[in-house]
Design an enzyme around this catalytic site. Structure first.
Site, PDB file in Angstrom:
ATOM      1  N   SER A  28       0.827  -1.224   0.000  1.00 44.99           N
ATOM      2  CA  SER A  28       0.000   0.000   0.000  1.00 44.99           C
ATOM      3  C   SER A  28       0.852   1.262   0.000  1.00 44.99           C
ATOM      4  O   SER A  28       1.704   1.435   0.862  1.00 44.99           O
ATOM      5  CB  SER A  28      -0.870   0.050   1.263  1.00 44.99           C
ATOM      6  OG  SER A  28      -1.830  -0.946   1.235  1.00 44.99           O
ATOM      7  N   HIS A  58      -3.054   0.589  -4.328  1.00 46.33           N
ATOM      8  CA  HIS A  58      -2.353  -0.445  -5.096  1.00 46.33           C
ATOM      9  C   HIS A  58      -2.589  -0.197  -6.583  1.00 46.33           C
ATOM     10  O   HIS A  58      -3.595   0.380  -6.965  1.00 46.33           O
ATOM     11  CB  HIS A  58      -2.874  -1.840  -4.727  1.00 46.33           C
ATOM     12  CG  HIS A  58      -2.466  -2.291  -3.366  1.00 46.33           C
ATOM     13  ND1 HIS A  58      -1.561  -3.287  -3.140  1.00 46.33           N
ATOM     14  CD2 HIS A  58      -2.847  -1.856  -2.149  1.00 46.33           C
ATOM     15  CE1 HIS A  58      -1.395  -3.445  -1.845  1.00 46.33           C
ATOM     16  NE2 HIS A  58      -2.173  -2.596  -1.211  1.00 46.33           N
ATOM     17  N   HIS A  80      -5.168  -9.408  -1.233  1.00 44.68           N
ATOM     18  CA  HIS A  80      -5.127  -9.776   0.184  1.00 44.68           C
ATOM     19  C   HIS A  80      -6.227 -10.788   0.475  1.00 44.68           C
ATOM     20  O   HIS A  80      -7.267 -10.796  -0.171  1.00 44.68           O
ATOM     21  CB  HIS A  80      -5.385  -8.556   1.062  1.00 44.68           C
ATOM     22  CG  HIS A  80      -4.493  -7.386   0.765  1.00 44.68           C
ATOM     23  ND1 HIS A  80      -4.692  -6.564  -0.316  1.00 44.68           N
ATOM     24  CD2 HIS A  80      -3.402  -6.928   1.406  1.00 44.68           C
ATOM     25  CE1 HIS A  80      -3.753  -5.627  -0.321  1.00 44.68           C
ATOM     26  NE2 HIS A  80      -2.949  -5.833   0.705  1.00 44.68           N
ATOM     27  N   GLU A  83      -9.836  -9.455   0.821  1.00 48.87           N
ATOM     28  CA  GLU A  83     -10.635  -8.958  -0.293  1.00 48.87           C
ATOM     29  C   GLU A  83     -11.738  -9.943  -0.659  1.00 48.87           C
ATOM     30  O   GLU A  83     -12.878  -9.559  -0.886  1.00 48.87           O
ATOM     31  CB  GLU A  83      -9.744  -8.683  -1.507  1.00 48.87           C
ATOM     32  CG  GLU A  83      -8.876  -7.452  -1.304  1.00 48.87           C
ATOM     33  CD  GLU A  83      -7.841  -7.293  -2.390  1.00 48.87           C
ATOM     34  OE1 GLU A  83      -8.218  -7.207  -3.569  1.00 48.87           O
ATOM     35  OE2 GLU A  83      -6.636  -7.266  -2.057  1.00 48.87           O
ATOM     36  N   MET A 205      -1.659  -6.951   7.323  1.00 42.54           N
ATOM     37  CA  MET A 205      -2.724  -7.781   6.750  1.00 42.54           C
ATOM     38  C   MET A 205      -2.275  -8.508   5.483  1.00 42.54           C
ATOM     39  O   MET A 205      -3.107  -8.862   4.648  1.00 42.54           O
ATOM     40  CB  MET A 205      -3.929  -6.896   6.418  1.00 42.54           C
ATOM     41  CG  MET A 205      -4.437  -6.074   7.582  1.00 42.54           C
ATOM     42  SD  MET A 205      -5.796  -5.020   7.056  1.00 42.54           S
ATOM     43  CE  MET A 205      -5.951  -3.927   8.487  1.00 42.54           C
ATOM     44  N   SER A 206      -0.982  -8.689   5.309  1.00 45.73           N
ATOM     45  CA  SER A 206      -0.519  -9.285   4.043  1.00 45.73           C
ATOM     46  C   SER A 206       0.755 -10.081   4.266  1.00 45.73           C
ATOM     47  O   SER A 206       1.098 -10.432   5.392  1.00 45.73           O
ATOM     48  CB  SER A 206      -0.255  -8.164   3.028  1.00 45.73           C
ATOM     49  OG  SER A 206       0.861  -7.390   3.430  1.00 45.73           O
ATOM     50  N   ASN A 229       2.105   3.482  11.151  1.00 50.38           N
ATOM     51  CA  ASN A 229       1.395   3.893  12.386  1.00 50.38           C
ATOM     52  C   ASN A 229       1.835   3.000  13.530  1.00 50.38           C
ATOM     53  O   ASN A 229       2.440   1.954  13.303  1.00 50.38           O
ATOM     54  CB  ASN A 229      -0.125   3.749  12.181  1.00 50.38           C
ATOM     55  CG  ASN A 229      -0.529   2.326  11.816  1.00 50.38           C
ATOM     56  OD1 ASN A 229      -0.383   1.917  10.661  1.00 50.38           O
ATOM     57  ND2 ASN A 229      -0.982   1.565  12.780  1.00 50.38           N
ATOM     58  N   HIS A 242      -7.004   3.662   6.975  1.00 50.57           N
ATOM     59  CA  HIS A 242      -6.332   3.357   5.703  1.00 50.57           C
ATOM     60  C   HIS A 242      -5.779   4.658   5.089  1.00 50.57           C
ATOM     61  O   HIS A 242      -4.747   4.641   4.414  1.00 50.57           O
ATOM     62  CB  HIS A 242      -7.297   2.657   4.754  1.00 50.57           C
ATOM     63  CG  HIS A 242      -6.643   2.141   3.502  1.00 50.57           C
ATOM     64  ND1 HIS A 242      -5.551   1.293   3.529  1.00 50.57           N
ATOM     65  CD2 HIS A 242      -6.908   2.356   2.185  1.00 50.57           C
ATOM     66  CE1 HIS A 242      -5.176   1.019   2.278  1.00 50.57           C
ATOM     67  NE2 HIS A 242      -5.983   1.655   1.444  1.00 50.57           N
TER      68      HIS A 242
HETATM   69  N1  HPA Z   1      -2.543  -3.101  11.428  1.00 52.01           N
HETATM   70  C1  HPA Z   1      -2.680  -3.913  10.371  1.00 52.01           C
HETATM   71  N2  HPA Z   1      -2.303  -3.596   9.159  1.00 52.01           N
HETATM   72  C2  HPA Z   1      -1.729  -2.400   8.975  1.00 52.01           C
HETATM   73  C3  HPA Z   1      -1.554  -1.499  10.025  1.00 52.01           C
HETATM   74  C4  HPA Z   1      -1.978  -1.880  11.328  1.00 52.01           C
HETATM   75  O1  HPA Z   1      -1.856  -1.141  12.321  1.00 52.01           O
HETATM   76  N3  HPA Z   1      -0.955  -0.402   9.496  1.00 52.01           N
HETATM   77  C5  HPA Z   1      -0.781  -0.629   8.182  1.00 52.01           C
HETATM   78  N4  HPA Z   1      -1.250  -1.845   7.853  1.00 52.01           N
END
Ligand code: HPA
Length: 267
Positions: A28, A58, A80, A83, A205-206, A229, A242
């Site tokens: 991402s 993406h 992912h 999806e 998540m990937s 983050n 996101h």
């Molecule tokens: N958690 C899960 N996936 C993510 C995060 C998160 O804090 N930040 C970016 N992708």
């Protein structure tokens, strides 16, 4: 002929016979590098069986060409699990990479950090991972090859070369354990605390399904997270979204691009 062999034949019509030396999967907000490749971009929609769904941030093209003098295949978008509920969405793309004669894969992603010393904007190379999802892209695979050892899944040689490249660029590259949560909802603060206690340094998540598939297919693999983050609850005054992922990813991506270019020069 297998689907991946057919796709490889189709791709060679565009690219000629010389296969890529390394595949890169861009996460991402990390798509910029695909535009830097001298070569051709094939939309996934022209590659039957490639994932068609998309996530904003993406760019669903396979770009094949050269970067820093190295033949590369750049997957501008990944599919992912969250999806469509298929953990093996990236199987055909990675089989196709293998069918093109490639034996190395470098994965990138955006991730949340669980460590104060790896803040947003920092980079973390995976030295191991934990699969918190209970899912596996090899469920249903009938051959004994499904029993893939993951002891040394994150390739030591690739990691050493990436560390070296980061050092040469004067850029910090942390190392740590990535925990895969299925998404698409973000984690709860309790899940983040649990993941930290269990030894995760970042969550996302990937990537884990692709690492498993890569090892199954005999690809050497390494992965780098761009921290966008802090994990849920670690910075109570900051909302996770996101939008934040997409806004923060380019900060780390600029550093990652320098490291990747230097790494490619070393191949
Ligand atoms: N958690 C899960 N996936 C993510 C995060 C998160 O804090 N930040 C970016 N992708």
């Amino acid at each position: 002929m297998s689907k991946s062999a057919e796709l490889a034949r189709l791709i060679r019509v565009y690219t000629g016979d010389e296969g890529p030396e390394i595949g890169l999967v861009l996460g991402s907000g990390l798509g910029h590098l695909a535009q830097e490749v001298e070569g051709i971009a094939i939309p996934y929609s022209d590659l039957p069986g490639f994932p068609q769904a998309g996530v904003s941030g993406h760019n669903p093209n396979l770009v094949i060409g050269t970067l820093e003098g190295v033949r590369v295949a750049v997957f501008g978008g990944r599919a992912h699990y969250y999806e469509r509920g298929n953990p093996d969405e990236m199987r055909l793309p990675l089989e196709t990479l293998r069918a093109l004669g490639c034996d190395k894969l470098l994965l990138t992603n955006a991730a949340g950090s669980l460590r104060a010393d790896i803040p947003p904007g920092a980079l973390m190379m995976l030295n191991d991972h934990m699969n918190f999802s209970g899912l596996n892209p090899l469920i249903g695979e009938p051959s004994d090859a499904r029993f893939v050892p993951l002891t040394d899944a994150h390739d030591a040689q690739m990691r050493a070369a990436l560390s070296h490249a980061a050092q040469a660029e004067g850029l910090p590259l942390a190392e740590g354990v990535y925990g895969w949560f299925s998404g698409p909802s973000f984690e709860t603060p309790a899940e983040i605390r649990a993941a930290r206690i269990l030894g995760a340094d970042a969550v996302g998540m990937s990537t884990v399904p692709e690492i498993i598939l890569a090892r199954f297919l005999g690809l050497r693999v390494a992965a780098v997270s761009v921290i966008t983050n802090m994990g849920a609850g670690l910075k109570p005054d900051e909302a996770i979204s996101h939008e934040q992922t997409k806004a923060m990813a380019p900060v780390g991506a600029a550093k990652l691009e320098k490291i990747l270019r230097r790494y490619l020069q070393s191949l």
